[in-house]
Design an enzyme around this catalytic site. Structure first.
Site, PDB file in Angstrom:
ATOM      1  CG  ASP A  80      13.079  13.656   6.797  1.00 14.51           C
ATOM      2  OD1 ASP A  80      12.575  13.814   5.821  1.00 14.51           O
ATOM      3  OD2 ASP A  80      12.340  13.195   7.781  1.00 14.51           O
ATOM      4  CG  HIS A  81      11.700  11.680   2.873  1.00 14.96           C
ATOM      5  ND1 HIS A  81      11.451  12.350   4.186  1.00 14.96           N
ATOM      6  CD2 HIS A  81      10.703  10.777   2.512  1.00 14.96           C
ATOM      7  CE1 HIS A  81      10.341  11.556   4.812  1.00 14.96           C
ATOM      8  NE2 HIS A  81       9.921  10.717   3.909  1.00 14.96           N
ATOM      9  CG  ASP A 135       6.170  11.362   6.499  1.00 16.72           C
ATOM     10  OD1 ASP A 135       7.244  11.160   5.659  1.00 16.72           O
ATOM     11  OD2 ASP A 135       5.874  10.185   7.092  1.00 16.72           O
ATOM     12  NE  ARG A 396       3.811   3.065   4.572  1.00 15.18           N
ATOM     13  CZ  ARG A 396       3.746   4.266   4.721  1.00 15.18           C
ATOM     14  NH1 ARG A 396       4.546   5.215   4.148  1.00 15.18           N
ATOM     15  NH2 ARG A 396       2.626   4.779   5.339  1.00 15.18           N
ATOM     16  CB  SER A 550       3.406   7.739   1.241  1.00 17.77           C
ATOM     17  OG  SER A 550       3.201   8.046   0.266  1.00 17.77           O
ATOM     18  NE  ARG A 552       5.196   8.415  -1.682  1.00 16.61           N
ATOM     19  CZ  ARG A 552       5.709   7.345  -1.661  1.00 16.61           C
ATOM     20  NH1 ARG A 552       5.806   6.714  -2.767  1.00 16.61           N
ATOM     21  NH2 ARG A 552       6.387   6.919  -0.627  1.00 16.61           N
TER      22      ARG A 552
HETATM   23  C1  MIC Z   1       6.953   6.932   3.118  1.00 20.39           C
HETATM   24  O1  MIC Z   1       7.419   6.591   4.356  1.00 20.39           O
HETATM   25  O2  MIC Z   1       6.652   6.591   2.209  1.00 20.39           O
HETATM   26  C2  MIC Z   1       7.301   8.480   3.145  1.00 20.39           C
HETATM   27  C3  MIC Z   1       8.293   8.607   2.016  1.00 20.39           C
HETATM   28  O3  MIC Z   1       7.600   9.018   4.281  1.00 20.39           O
HETATM   29  C4  MIC Z   1       6.027   9.061   2.612  1.00 20.39           C
HETATM   30  C5  MIC Z   1       6.092  10.515   2.401  1.00 20.39           C
HETATM   31  C6  MIC Z   1       6.330  10.773   1.222  1.00 20.39           C
HETATM   32  O4  MIC Z   1       6.167   9.965   0.070  1.00 20.39           O
HETATM   33  O5  MIC Z   1       7.237  11.774   1.081  1.00 20.39           O
HETATM   34  C7  MIC Z   1       4.843   9.046   3.647  1.00 20.39           C
HETATM   35  O6  MIC Z   1       4.914   8.002   4.633  1.00 20.39           O
HETATM   36  O7  MIC Z   1       3.995   9.832   3.727  1.00 20.39           O
HETATM   37 FE1  SF4 Z   2      11.381   8.476   6.347  1.00 26.88          FE
HETATM   38 FE2  SF4 Z   2       8.599   7.446   5.593  1.00 26.88          FE
HETATM   39 FE3  SF4 Z   2      11.098   5.759   5.863  1.00 26.88          FE
HETATM   40 FE4  SF4 Z   2       9.962   6.932   8.095  1.00 26.88          FE
HETATM   41  S1  SF4 Z   2       8.797   5.632   6.846  1.00 26.88           S
HETATM   42  S2  SF4 Z   2      12.000   6.662   7.671  1.00 26.88           S
HETATM   43  S3  SF4 Z   2       9.465   9.001   7.239  1.00 26.88           S
HETATM   44  S4  SF4 Z   2      10.929   7.332   4.423  1.00 26.88           S
END
Ligand code: MIC
Ligand code: SF4
Length: 658
Positions: A80-81, A135, A396, A550, A552
């Site tokens: 999905d990313h 995630d 965010r 996140s 990550r």
């Molecule tokens: C995000 O919203 O920052 C992400 C991208 O979904 C991350 C995961 C990632 O960095 O792959 C998260 O929220 O954990």
């Molecule tokens: Fe995707 Fe993270 Fe954004 Fe949710 S917050 S839509 S999991 S990138």
């Protein structure tokens, strides 16, 4: 006689200790420790989810564990990313993930099927179960009465292998809801109010459990909006009870058999305090740039000119969210200065919108419809213009995350987003009238065409590994003594987006640590990676809530690859702390804020007798060679975590154990 009666009554009372909803699920899954806040516990994980940006590492790590099939009740691998395929990299990753899922026994959710949290809520979440996801917004499942927790990929890989998840037992905070949301005030405003009160670190070490008469008036997708963005308070997770509303949602999804009730016992004790919110008194709110807790009433921001509006993300992309927006836009046209981008959360949502006419309405109003994916939320396209104001229904708004460092991102509800799309300025949505009502389906669209079930046996499956998939790097054990320069000194609330940025350019490198490590801290300091390598590594100094955001693990793995061996801060965010430990970076906390103040980038620090001191339960001694000053630092490590640090990381530790 009298005494024994008292004893037996006491034992009885102990046995019947009233529990909160969260405690009930934790207690039913506890494999180590007791439910005493702040002490280490381990819980069994029924389900796991991985997404592509963290998933390639997680599945490489699962493979490295040498376990032939996942040992959970259910594991789902989502894409999905990284769906913007600007080169071969993302498509390579998708092929790797699909073949790994087939081989190891996970369900595979293909690109286009939707955002992991939205799809998981629709298709797989079950009240009373535990879910671990790579995630940070995995707590979305709390809207269904699950204990669902975000973690680094390595922890999820271990859970897929049947290992329990280790965490510090959280306190439970009671969030008591009363009243009913008024028109144009929505679930997003509830969680923004929680963030206004708790800030981005107020939830650390806690589970936010929702209760009170206001709960019954919130649908499951509304509850999920609230638990999803609870992540921004730093909370371990958030949870709603499972009740008649939950049952109705599961019946709508054709899964009523998955329902089970979950309520806190009368008299349950909430160790993490209480906040009360009267839903009837809430008004539309917005988180201003550049932090989810910079919350202000929309009424006070009215008139600010807006260039972009984006509706979607795992926080606000349900069918109801989209239909509400369509009802407000029906028969009208988007303001000529605003680009309106809409990304439904899942194929199921998109199919329902197509069927009830809401999609046609959105298109006619001038919305740009994107595929169901994370998209703009993680900077995968739709970067705003320089200095633009953009209203997003996301969770965010860290500086630069949109892809445009100077853009001003406001986090708002779908209603507030729709209002600005029409007027071109921030507008209180209570001034808008819906011009149409859409008939909502009574049964969810089947939408299973993008889900692939694993093969019954996986031995013969060949995992596809394109050139984007680099092998896992290996790391050395902790040395007896250490020394090195302060590579960077940061302030408070540093995010994992600061440490390891994402976006269309960097995200496709998630499966290649040497390549992605060149971008560590690149938004704050372009020279960081080169300096770290030239100086053969060293340390990072930081303030409070270091590593918020996140899950990550690249924000630990890539710095470790560059030679970062310890991070010295005032306090850590939960998931990042666990990731640092998993990759053998020593996490240290200042006992005295003056020691932090006295540090400067470039100074050389030494840590004498480091290993011996850690092994014998002492604090860590740090000497600043530039000033001659020596001070003590604490570490937050449990006995198990200390072993992992000594071994140089989780995989080394596990190999030794095996
Ligand atoms: C995000 O919203 O920052 C992400 C991208 O979904 C991350 C995961 C990632 O960095 O792959 C998260 O929220 O954990
Ligand atoms: Fe995707 Fe993270 Fe954004 Fe949710 S917050 S839509 S999991 S990138």
């Amino acid at each position: 006689m009298k005494k024994s009666k008292t004893v037996s009554r006491r034992t009885q009372a102990k046995r019947k200790t009233p529990l909160t909803a969260a405690e009930k699920v934790l207690a039913a899954h506890l494999v180590e420790g007791g439910l005493k806040p702040g002490t280490p516990i381990a819980i069994r994980m029924d389900q796991t989810l991985t997404q592509d940006a963290t998933g390639t590492m997680a599945w490489l790590q699962f493979e490295a564990l040498g376990i032939p099939r996942v040992r959970t009740e259910l594991s789902v691998s989502y894409v999905d990313h990284n769906t913007l395929q600007t080169g071969f990299e993302n498509a390579d990753d998708h092929a790797f993930l699909q073949t790994a899922a087939e081989k190891f026994g996970a369900i595979f959710s293909r690109p286009g099927n939707g955002i992991c949290h939205q799809v998981h809520l629709e298709r797989f979440g079950k009240p009373g179960k535990t879910l671990l996801g790579s995630d940070s917004h995995t707590p979305t499942g709390g809207g269904l009465g699950m204990i669902s927790i975000g973690a680094g990929g390595l922890d999820v890989a271990a859970a897929m292998g049947g290992a329990p998840f280790y965490l510090s037992c959280p306190e439970i905070m009671n969030v008591v809801l009363s009243g009913k949301l008024r028109p144009r005030v929505s679930a997003k405003d509830v969680i923004l109010e929680v963030l206004r009160r708790l800030t981005v670190k107020g939830g650390v070490g806690r589970i936010l459990e929702y209760s009170g008469p206001g709960v019954a008036a919130l649908s499951v997708p509304e509850r999920a909006t609230i638990t999803n963005m609870g992540a921004e308070t730093g909370a371990t997770t958030s949870i709603f009870p499972s009740d008649a509303v939950t049952k109705k949602f599961l019946a709508y999804q054709g899964r009523v058999k998955d329902f089970s009730p979950l309520q806190a016992d009368r008299g349950a004790v909430y160790t993490g305090g209480e906040i009360k919110i009267n839903l009837s008194e809430l008004e539309p709110l917005a988180a201003q740039p550049h932090s989810p807790d910079a919350v202000a009433p929309v009424a006070k921001l009215q008139g600010i000119s807006v260039q972009q509006v984006v509706i979607g993300s795992c926080t606000n992309s349900s069918l109801a969210d989209m239909a509400t927006v369509a009802a407000l836009l029906a028969g009208k046209t988007v303001h000529p200065n605003v680009s309106l981008v809409i990304s439904p959360g899942s194929q199921q949502v998109l199919a329902a919108l197509a069927k009830n006419g809401a999609l046609q309405t959105l298109i006619a109003a001038g919305a740009r419809i994107m595929e169901p994916a994370c998209g703009a939320c993680i900077g995968m396209g739709q970067a705003p213009a320089s200095d633009a104001v953009t209203l997003r229904t996301f969770n965010r708004n860290f500086k630069g995350r949109s892809g445009t460092p100077e853009a001003k991102v406001y986090l708002v509800s779908p209603e507030t987003a729709a209002a600005a799309a029409l007027t071109g300025v921030i507008t209180d949505p209570r001034t808008l009238k819906a011009t149409k009502k859409f008939v909502m389906p009574t049964k969810a669209e089947a939408a299973g065409s993008l889900l692939v079930l694993p093969l019954p046996r996986g031995e013969k499956v060949q995992i596809k590994r394109g050139p984007n998939i680099a092998p896992l790097p290996a790391f050395a054990a902790l040395p007896e003594a250490d020394a090195g320069p302060v590579l960077l000194k940061t302030g408070d609330n540093i995010t994992t987006d600061d440490i390891m940025p994402a976006g269309a350019k960097i995200l496709p490198l998630r499966s290649n640590i040497p390549a992605i490590s060149r971008f560590v801290f690149s938004g704050l300091d372009e020279d960081f990676a080169r300096r770290a390598q030239d100086l053969k590594g060293g340390y990072i100094a930081g303030g409070d809530n270091y590593g918020q955001g996140s899950s990550r693990e690249h924000a630990a793995l890539a710095p470790r690859y560059l030679g970062v061996r310890a991070v010295l801060v005032k306090s850590f965010a939960r998931i990042h702390l666990a990731n640092l430990i998993n990759f053998g970076i020593l996490p240290l906390t200042f006992k005295n804020p003056e020691d932090y103040a006295s540090l400067e980038q470039g100074q050389t620090l030494s840590m004498p007798d480091l290993k011996t001191r850690l092994q014998s339960g002492q604090t860590v001694l740090v000497k600043n060679d530039a000033t001659g000053k020596t001070w003590e630092m604490n570490h937050p490590l449990s006995a198990r975590q200390l072993e992992i640090i000594l071994a140089g990381g989780f995989l080394n530790w596990l190999k030794r154990k095996l």
